[in-house]
Scaffold this motif. Structure first.
Motif, PDB file in Angstrom:
ATOM      1  N   ASP A  69      -1.997  -7.949   9.478  1.00  0.00           N
ATOM      2  CA  ASP A  69      -2.459  -7.397   8.213  1.00  0.00           C
ATOM      3  C   ASP A  69      -2.105  -8.337   7.058  1.00  0.00           C
ATOM      4  N   GLY A  70      -1.371  -9.399   7.391  1.00  0.00           N
ATOM      5  CA  GLY A  70      -1.034 -10.416   6.407  1.00  0.00           C
ATOM      6  C   GLY A  70       0.222 -10.146   5.606  1.00  0.00           C
ATOM      7  N   HIS A  71       0.844  -9.005   5.812  1.00  0.00           N
ATOM      8  CA  HIS A  71       2.000  -8.648   4.999  1.00  0.00           C
ATOM      9  C   HIS A  71       3.168  -8.077   5.801  1.00  0.00           C
ATOM     10  N   VAL A  72       2.886  -7.151   6.706  1.00  0.00           N
ATOM     11  CA  VAL A  72       3.945  -6.394   7.351  1.00  0.00           C
ATOM     12  C   VAL A  72       3.966  -6.571   8.867  1.00  0.00           C
ATOM     13  N   HIS A  73       2.810  -6.518   9.513  1.00  0.00           N
ATOM     14  CA  HIS A  73       2.738  -6.523  10.969  1.00  0.00           C
ATOM     15  C   HIS A  73       1.933  -7.717  11.472  1.00  0.00           C
ATOM     16  N   ALA A  74       2.348  -8.236  12.619  1.00  0.00           N
ATOM     17  CA  ALA A  74       1.624  -9.312  13.291  1.00  0.00           C
ATOM     18  C   ALA A  74       1.702  -9.083  14.797  1.00  0.00           C
ATOM     19  N   CYS A 107       6.834 -11.165   8.996  1.00  0.00           N
ATOM     20  CA  CYS A 107       6.249  -9.922   9.518  1.00  0.00           C
ATOM     21  C   CYS A 107       7.073  -9.365  10.678  1.00  0.00           C
ATOM     22  N   ARG A 108       6.837  -8.101  10.980  1.00  0.00           N
ATOM     23  CA  ARG A 108       7.335  -7.482  12.212  1.00  0.00           C
ATOM     24  C   ARG A 108       6.318  -7.824  13.292  1.00  0.00           C
ATOM     25  N   TRP A 109       6.782  -8.468  14.339  1.00  0.00           N
ATOM     26  CA  TRP A 109       5.894  -8.942  15.404  1.00  0.00           C
ATOM     27  C   TRP A 109       5.936  -8.022  16.611  1.00  0.00           C
TER      28      TRP A 109
END
Length: 149
Positions: A69-74, A107-109
């Motif tokens: 999402d470019g900010h929080v999650h990857a 990010c949280r991966w």
């Protein structure tokens, strides 16, 4: 962004450089993408926020893609190194470049793997706790039901 690994190996996140034929050829033999069509694979590359190629003397020998999402999650997906190049730490460098050295480092991966847990543990990936839920696609449910008969 490029990174020279020495001995003719390099990492590069230039999406235009990805050898889509080579990526598809490997992934359709993998346990996680067996039978994936070339059209779907191309769409996955096109819609990913970052793709990373691992090259030896200019030939693609590894790959990863990131959806975020470019900010929080990857989400890290489709990671591979060709068999004949394994055992040199290249998979570790591919994951490091993809996760720690890119635009989504904060990010949280998440990722899925059946066989590379030790590689990912080096980067802080651990089995998920009680908060992560997962839903398999309907065709996966049907395949499991068929296999259990």
């Amino acid at each position: 962004m490029r990174r020279d690994l020495g001995d003719g190996y390099e990492l590069d996140d230039d999406g235009g450089r990805i050898d889509r034929v080579a990526v598809h050829a490997f992934l359709t033999r993998s346990y996680w993408a067996e039978g994936r069509s070339r059209e779907v694979q191309d769409a996955l590359i096109d819609s990913s926020q970052r793709v990373v190629g691992l090259y030896h003397d200019g030939r693609q020998i590894g790959f990863s893609r990131t959806v975020s999402d470019g900010h929080v999650h990857a989400y890290l997906a489709d990671v591979y190194v060709l068999e004949e190049h394994r055992g040199r730490g290249l998979g570790v460098e591919l994951v490091r470049f993809s996760v720690q050295d890119g635009p989504f480092a904060s990010c949280r991966w998440i990722l899925h793997t059946a066989d590379a847990h030790e590689v990912y543990r080096k980067f802080g990936f651990e089995p998920s706790g009680p908060r992560l839920l997962e839903r398999e696609p309907p065709q996966a449910d049907a395949s499991r039901a068929k296999a259990s008969r």
